[in-house]
Write a protein that holds these residues in place. Structure first.
Motif, PDB file in Angstrom:
ATOM      1  N   VAL A  57      37.272  48.225  48.784  1.00 47.75           N
ATOM      2  CA  VAL A  57      38.194  48.842  49.802  1.00 47.75           C
ATOM      3  C   VAL A  57      37.608  50.355  50.115  1.00 47.75           C
ATOM      4  CG1 VAL A  57      40.525  49.786  49.665  1.00 47.75           C
ATOM      5  CG2 VAL A  57      39.972  47.847  48.363  1.00 47.75           C
ATOM      6  N   SER A  58      37.959  50.709  51.372  1.00 43.51           N
ATOM      7  CA  SER A  58      37.845  51.988  52.150  1.00 43.51           C
ATOM      8  C   SER A  58      38.754  52.326  52.838  1.00 43.51           C
ATOM      9  CB  SER A  58      36.502  51.845  52.954  1.00 43.51           C
ATOM     10  OG  SER A  58      36.568  50.833  53.899  1.00 43.51           O
ATOM     11  N   ILE A  59      39.107  53.619  52.615  1.00 42.09           N
ATOM     12  CA  ILE A  59      40.458  54.545  53.433  1.00 42.09           C
ATOM     13  C   ILE A  59      39.717  55.392  54.190  1.00 42.09           C
ATOM     14  CG2 ILE A  59      42.496  55.617  52.948  1.00 42.09           C
ATOM     15  CD1 ILE A  59      42.914  54.091  50.282  1.00 42.09           C
ATOM     16  N   GLU A  60      40.425  55.368  55.518  1.00 45.98           N
ATOM     17  CA  GLU A  60      40.027  56.535  56.404  1.00 45.98           C
ATOM     18  C   GLU A  60      41.491  57.097  56.908  1.00 45.98           C
ATOM     19  OE1 GLU A  60      38.010  57.134  60.782  1.00 45.98           O
ATOM     20  OE2 GLU A  60      37.853  55.078  59.698  1.00 45.98           O
ATOM     21  N   PRO A  61      41.638  58.320  56.342  1.00 47.96           N
ATOM     22  CA  PRO A  61      42.656  59.207  56.519  1.00 47.96           C
ATOM     23  C   PRO A  61      42.830  59.474  57.928  1.00 47.96           C
ATOM     24  CG  PRO A  61      41.442  60.273  55.291  1.00 47.96           C
ATOM     25  CD  PRO A  61      40.738  59.191  55.415  1.00 47.96           C
ATOM     26  N   SER A  62      44.289  59.729  58.336  1.00 48.34           N
ATOM     27  CA  SER A  62      44.246  60.351  59.770  1.00 48.34           C
ATOM     28  C   SER A  62      44.494  61.672  59.478  1.00 48.34           C
ATOM     29  CB  SER A  62      45.724  59.645  60.105  1.00 48.34           C
ATOM     30  OG  SER A  62      46.798  59.930  59.559  1.00 48.34           O
TER      31      SER A  62
ATOM     32  N   VAL B 207      50.923  61.751  57.080  1.00 46.97           N
ATOM     33  CA  VAL B 207      50.201  60.855  56.076  1.00 46.97           C
ATOM     34  C   VAL B 207      49.789  59.567  56.632  1.00 46.97           C
ATOM     35  CG1 VAL B 207      49.536  60.424  53.965  1.00 46.97           C
ATOM     36  CG2 VAL B 207      50.484  62.474  54.320  1.00 46.97           C
ATOM     37  N   GLY B 208      48.754  58.902  56.908  1.00 45.34           N
ATOM     38  CA  GLY B 208      48.468  57.740  57.442  1.00 45.34           C
ATOM     39  C   GLY B 208      46.922  57.349  57.376  1.00 45.34           C
ATOM     40  N   GLY B 209      46.680  56.441  58.275  1.00 49.25           N
ATOM     41  CA  GLY B 209      45.484  56.168  58.521  1.00 49.25           C
ATOM     42  C   GLY B 209      45.108  54.700  58.648  1.00 49.25           C
ATOM     43  N   SER B 210      43.812  54.345  58.152  1.00 52.35           N
ATOM     44  CA  SER B 210      43.766  52.684  58.048  1.00 52.35           C
ATOM     45  C   SER B 210      42.922  52.598  56.612  1.00 52.35           C
ATOM     46  CB  SER B 210      42.903  52.349  58.958  1.00 52.35           C
ATOM     47  OG  SER B 210      41.659  53.043  59.092  1.00 52.35           O
ATOM     48  N   ALA B 211      43.204  51.351  56.189  1.00 52.69           N
ATOM     49  CA  ALA B 211      42.318  50.752  55.007  1.00 52.69           C
ATOM     50  C   ALA B 211      41.734  49.490  55.212  1.00 52.69           C
ATOM     51  CB  ALA B 211      43.668  50.580  53.686  1.00 52.69           C
ATOM     52  N   THR B 212      40.453  49.292  54.916  1.00 53.15           N
ATOM     53  CA  THR B 212      39.935  48.223  55.102  1.00 53.15           C
ATOM     54  C   THR B 212      39.532  47.503  53.605  1.00 53.15           C
ATOM     55  OG1 THR B 212      38.858  49.189  57.094  1.00 53.15           O
ATOM     56  CG2 THR B 212      37.726  47.007  56.028  1.00 53.15           C
TER      57      THR B 212
ATOM     58  N   THR C 181      37.879  40.022  56.046  1.00 53.39           N
ATOM     59  CA  THR C 181      38.345  41.566  56.310  1.00 53.39           C
ATOM     60  C   THR C 181      39.845  41.905  56.629  1.00 53.39           C
ATOM     61  OG1 THR C 181      35.998  41.771  56.978  1.00 53.39           O
ATOM     62  CG2 THR C 181      37.564  43.667  57.290  1.00 53.39           C
ATOM     63  N   LEU C 182      40.443  42.339  56.143  1.00 53.80           N
ATOM     64  CA  LEU C 182      41.620  43.008  56.223  1.00 53.80           C
ATOM     65  C   LEU C 182      41.911  44.395  56.494  1.00 53.80           C
ATOM     66  CD1 LEU C 182      43.655  41.086  53.252  1.00 53.80           C
ATOM     67  CD2 LEU C 182      43.130  40.236  55.471  1.00 53.80           C
ATOM     68  N   THR C 183      42.586  44.546  57.758  1.00 55.85           N
ATOM     69  CA  THR C 183      42.798  45.980  58.027  1.00 55.85           C
ATOM     70  C   THR C 183      44.348  46.347  57.962  1.00 55.85           C
ATOM     71  OG1 THR C 183      40.558  45.934  59.471  1.00 55.85           O
ATOM     72  CG2 THR C 183      42.126  47.835  59.803  1.00 55.85           C
ATOM     73  N   VAL C 184      44.772  47.305  57.374  1.00 61.14           N
ATOM     74  CA  VAL C 184      45.952  47.813  57.072  1.00 61.14           C
ATOM     75  C   VAL C 184      46.066  49.313  57.900  1.00 61.14           C
ATOM     76  CG1 VAL C 184      48.155  48.477  55.606  1.00 61.14           C
ATOM     77  CG2 VAL C 184      46.272  46.661  54.860  1.00 61.14           C
ATOM     78  N   SER C 185      46.933  49.490  58.822  1.00 63.55           N
ATOM     79  CA  SER C 185      46.976  50.580  59.363  1.00 63.55           C
ATOM     80  C   SER C 185      48.281  51.114  59.726  1.00 63.55           C
ATOM     81  CB  SER C 185      46.064  50.735  60.907  1.00 63.55           C
ATOM     82  OG  SER C 185      46.509  49.680  61.547  1.00 63.55           O
ATOM     83  N   GLY C 186      48.622  52.513  60.042  1.00 63.33           N
ATOM     84  CA  GLY C 186      49.916  52.863  60.313  1.00 63.33           C
ATOM     85  C   GLY C 186      50.046  54.437  59.356  1.00 63.33           C
ATOM     86  N   GLU C 187      51.379  54.667  59.354  1.00 66.06           N
ATOM     87  CA  GLU C 187      51.810  55.910  58.595  1.00 66.06           C
ATOM     88  C   GLU C 187      52.604  55.663  57.041  1.00 66.06           C
ATOM     89  OE1 GLU C 187      54.437  57.559  61.520  1.00 66.06           O
ATOM     90  OE2 GLU C 187      52.789  57.934  63.017  1.00 66.06           O
ATOM     91  N   GLY C 188      52.189  56.289  56.243  1.00 64.70           N
ATOM     92  CA  GLY C 188      52.731  55.953  54.863  1.00 64.70           C
ATOM     93  C   GLY C 188      51.725  56.469  53.728  1.00 64.70           C
ATOM     94  N   ASN C 189      52.092  56.494  52.840  1.00 61.48           N
ATOM     95  CA  ASN C 189      51.242  56.505  51.539  1.00 61.48           C
ATOM     96  C   ASN C 189      50.214  55.591  51.094  1.00 61.48           C
ATOM     97  OD1 ASN C 189      50.322  57.840  49.171  1.00 61.48           O
ATOM     98  ND2 ASN C 189      51.933  57.760  48.010  1.00 61.48           N
ATOM     99  N   PHE C 190      49.064  55.758  51.646  1.00 55.59           N
ATOM    100  CA  PHE C 190      48.064  54.543  51.362  1.00 55.59           C
ATOM    101  C   PHE C 190      47.550  54.690  50.098  1.00 55.59           C
ATOM    102  CE2 PHE C 190      48.058  54.215  55.982  1.00 55.59           C
ATOM    103  CZ  PHE C 190      47.248  53.040  56.423  1.00 55.59           C
TER     104      PHE C 190
END
Length: 585
Positions: free
Chosen positions: A343-348, A353-358, A313-322
C-alpha cells in the motif's frame, strides 16, 4: 522604679502581645489583575493573607476558568514600631472559558489551621467584537480566535479549525504554550508556521494585523457534543511609549520600541454537534468511510502460465481520511493464491484531506484454467449528499495456461558416434578392487590455499558492504530497545537550577526519538498522545504521561521552588517504564 531587667521583660511581653494580636484575626482577600477582559486573555488571581501564612487554597467552583499556571507563592514579614505583620499569598494565571459574567466564588483558605473565606469576585468576559465596539475601548489589543468551517458534522466528516492571532501591539516573539486536548477527534496537521505571516484586517471599524498560528483537520470519532479545547499562546508584547506624535502619519505600528512583557492568550472553546451516520440505507459491508471516493482496478497480465505471478492494482482516490481507510477485500476463486498487499498513499495538497491510495496484490495461480475475480466494492457515506454511495470496479478475467512438461527423448547416434562412445564406457567389474598410484596430481594443497586467498581477497569488499547494510538495518531496532536506558540517565545529568522542569519534556522527547529512530525532535501533547495510542499504550498510561508534561510545562512559568521537580522526575521514571513495557509499535 523599674529596673533594666524588668523593663526588658515588659518590652518582650509587649512584643509578644502585639505578635499574638497581629496573628489573632488574619485578613484574607482575593485580588484579580483585571475585572473586565476579552475572551482568550489571561488574568492573575492572587489570594493574599495578612496576619498568617497560607497553607492551602481550595479551588472548588472555578469551572468557568482554566488554570494555566500556579500556584506561585510568596511571603513577607515586617516589623514596624514593634508590630509584626506577615503577608502570605498564592497566585494563579487563569483563562476564562466563555463569554459573559463569570464569578470567582468564595474560596476556602487554610491559614495556619484556620479556614477563612474570601469574598466572591465578578469578572466580565467580552467577545473580541464587543470589546472592539465598546465605548472607551483601548485601541491596542491582542486576542486569539478559533474559526471552524462547520459547527455540525457527521461522524468521520472533516472539520477544519484555524487559530488566528489578532494584534494591534508590537510582537517581539511567540510560542504555543499548550495545544488543545482534542479528545474524540482524529487530527491531521494542515499548517503550523515557524514565522508569523501578518496581514491587515479591519474588524468592527478597528484595524488589526492578523496571522494564522495553526490549522488542523479534525475527524470526529464519536457522535454527540464534542469540544475543541482552547489553544494557549504566550506572546511577547512591546509596551511602546512615544515622546511626540507625527500628525502626518498614523501612530499604529508593529515595530515600535519599548519594554517587552509576556501575555498569555487563548481562543475560546468551540462545541461541535456530531451526528451519527444514518442507519437507513447503510450497506452491510460499510466500514465507516465518510467523504467522496472513487475506485479503479487493473489486472496485468491477463493471460499467464501456471505458477506465474499477476498483479491486481487498486486505486482509491478522493476526499476523506485515508488513514482510516479499510481497503476492499478480495474474494478469490479456489486455485489463486494472494500475498499481503503493498500500500502506498499520496496525500493531496491543500486544506481538504484526501489524495490517492494504491494497493497492489500479487496473485499466483496454482492451477490452470479460466478464472473470474468478482467485482470489488468500497461503500462510503457522502456528507454533501447525505446518502450512501458504493464505488465499484471489476470483474477481472484471468486465463492460466498449463505448465509445459519436460519430456526426455533418447538421442539418435551414427555408427561412428557409437564407436567413439564405446571407448568411454567403463563396465562395472565384480570382485576385489586394486588401486594403482599414477602420480601426485597437479591440484596441490598450496594451489588450493592460493585459490581460497584469491576468493577472500575479491569477496572482502562485498562482505564488508553486506556487514554495514546489516548493521544499519539492525541499528534502529537496537536503538528502540535501548530507548529507556538512554533516556532515564538524562534526568540525573540535566540538573538545571534555572529550569528544573525543562528536563522532563527533553527526556520524553529523547525517549520517543529513540523509539521512532528519529533525530532531535520536539513533540506537542497531542502528538505524544497520538504516538502512544499508535504504539498500543493504554489510555491510563497516556493520561499519566500527558498530565505530567502539562504540569511540568505550567511549572516552568511558576516561581522557582513552588513545584517539587524532584517528585515529578521520580514519577516520570515510573511512567516511562510502564510506557516501555506496553510499547508494541
Amino acid at each position: 522604679m523599674v529596673t533594666p531587667p524588668a523593663r526588658a521583660v515588659l518590652l518582650a511581653g509587649a512584643l509578644l502581645i502585639s505578635v499574638v494580636a497581629g496573628r489573632a484575626q488574619p485578613r484574607v482577600q482575593a485580588l484579580v489583575s483585571d475585572k473586565q477582559v476579552v475572551t482568550g486573555t489571561s488574568l492573575t488571581l492572587e489570594v493574599r493573607s495578612e496576619g498568617g501564612d497560607i497553607r492551602s487554597v481550595s479551588m472548588v467552583g472555578l469551572e468557568g476558568f482554566s488554570v494555566i499556571s500556579g500556584p506561585a507563592t510568596s511571603r513577607s514579614v515586617q516589623i514596624i514600631n514593634g508590630v509584626v505583620s506577615t503577608t502570605s499569598s498564592y497566585s494563579w494565571t487563569l483563562l476564562p472559558r466563555k463569554v459573559g459574567t463569570l464569578v470567582i466564588p468564595a474560596l476556602a483558605v487554610n491559614v495556619e489551621g484556620n479556614i477563612v473565606h474570601t469574598e466572591p469576585v465578578a469578572i466580565e468576559v467580552l467577545s473580541p467584537s464587543a470589546a472592539a465596539a465598546g465605548a472607551g475601548q483601548q485601541r491596542e489589543s491582542l486576542f486569539l480566535v478559533a474559526d471552524v468551517d462547520r459547527r455540525q458534522a457527521y461522524r468521520g466528516e472533516q472539520i477544519t479549525v484555524t487559530w488566528t492571532l489578532y494584534t494591534q501591539l508590537g510582537i517581539s516573539g511567540w510560542e504555543i504554550a499548550s495545544l488543545p486536548n482534542l479528545t474524540g477527534f482524529w487530527t491531521e496537521e494542515l499548517f503550523a508556521p515557524n514565522k508569523l505571516q501578518l496581514r491587515e484586517k479591519v474588524v468592527a471599524g478597528q484595524r488589526y494585523y492578523t496571522a494564522v498560528v495553526r490549522r488542523q483537520a479534525l475527524f470526529p470519532t464519536r457522535s454527540g457534543q464534542l469540544h475543541i479545547d482552547p489553544l494557549v499562546m504566550k506572546v511577547g508584547v512591546q509596551d511602546r511609549s512615544r515622546r511626540r506624535r507625527d500628525p502626518f502619519f498614523d501612530d499604529f505600528s508593529l515595530f515600535g520600541r519599548g519594554r517587552v512583557s509576556q501575555k498569555t492568550i487563548s481562543a475560546p472553546s468551540v462545541t461541535i454537534d456530531v451526528r451519527p451516520v444514518p442507519e437507513r440505507g447503510r450497506p452491510a459491508d460499510f466500514s465507516g468511510m465518510v467523504g467522496d471516493f472513487s475506485l479503479h482496478g487493473r489486472l496485468a497480465p491477463k493471460q499467464v502460465t501456471q505458477d506465474e505471478a499477476v498483479t491486481l492494482t487498486l486505486t482509491v482516490s478522493g476526499e476523506g481520511n485515508f488513514k482510516a481507510l479499510e481497503y476492499p477485500l478480495l474474494n478469490l476463486p479456489r486455485g489463486l493464491e494472494v500475498f499481503d498487499p503493498k500500500v502506498s498513499i499520496e496525500p493531496s495538497l491543500g486544506d481538504i484531506v484526501g489524495g490517492s491510495a494504491t494497493i497492489e496484490h500479487v496473485i499466483i495461480p496454482r492451477q490452470a484454467g479460466s478464472y473470474t475475480i468478482p467485482p470489488l466494492r468500497l461503500p462510503y457515506f457522502d456528507p454533501q449528499r447525505g446518502a450512501y454511495e458504493v464505488a465499484t470496479t471489476g470483474p477481472f478475467a484471468l486465463t492460466v495456461l498449463p505448465r509445459p512438461e519436460n519430456l526426455a527423448s533418447a538421442p539418435g547416434f551414427t555408427r561412428r558416434e557409437v564407436a567413439l562412445l564405446g571407448q568411454d564406457i567403463r563396465f562395472v567389474k565384480s570382485g576385489r578392487v586394486h588401486w594403482l598410484r599414477t602420480g601426485e596430481g597437479w591440484y596441490t594443497t598450496g594451489l588450493f590455499l592460493l585459490n581460497m586467498a584469491t576468493v577472500l581477497f575479491f569477496a572482502a569488499p562485498w562482505m564488508g558492504a553486506r556487514a554495514r547494510i546489516l548493521a544499519t538495518a539492525v541499528q534502529p531496532a537496537l536503538r528502540a530497545r535501548r530507548a529507556l536506558t538512554a533516556a532515564l540517565p538524562m534526568l540525573e545529568r540535566t540538573d538545571d537550577p534555572e529550569d528544573p522542569h525543562g528536563a522532563i519534556s527533553r527526556v520524553v522527547a529523547a525517549y520517543l526519538n529513540h523509539k521512532l529512530g528519529r533525530e532531535t525532535q520536539e513533540y506537542g501533547l497531542d502528538q505524544v498522545r497520538t504516538l502512544l495510542a499508535g504504539a498500543h499504550v493504554t489510555p491510563a498510561v497516556q493520561d499519566a504521561l500527558v498530565a505530567l508534561l502539562e504540569r511540568s510545562a505550567a511549572a516552568r512559568f511558576a516561581p522557582p521552588g513552588s513545584v517539587d521537580s524532584g517528585a515529578d522526575r521520580h514519577v516520570l521514571k515510573d511512567v516511562l517504564r510502564r510506557v516501555d513495557s506496553q510499547w508494541s509499535g
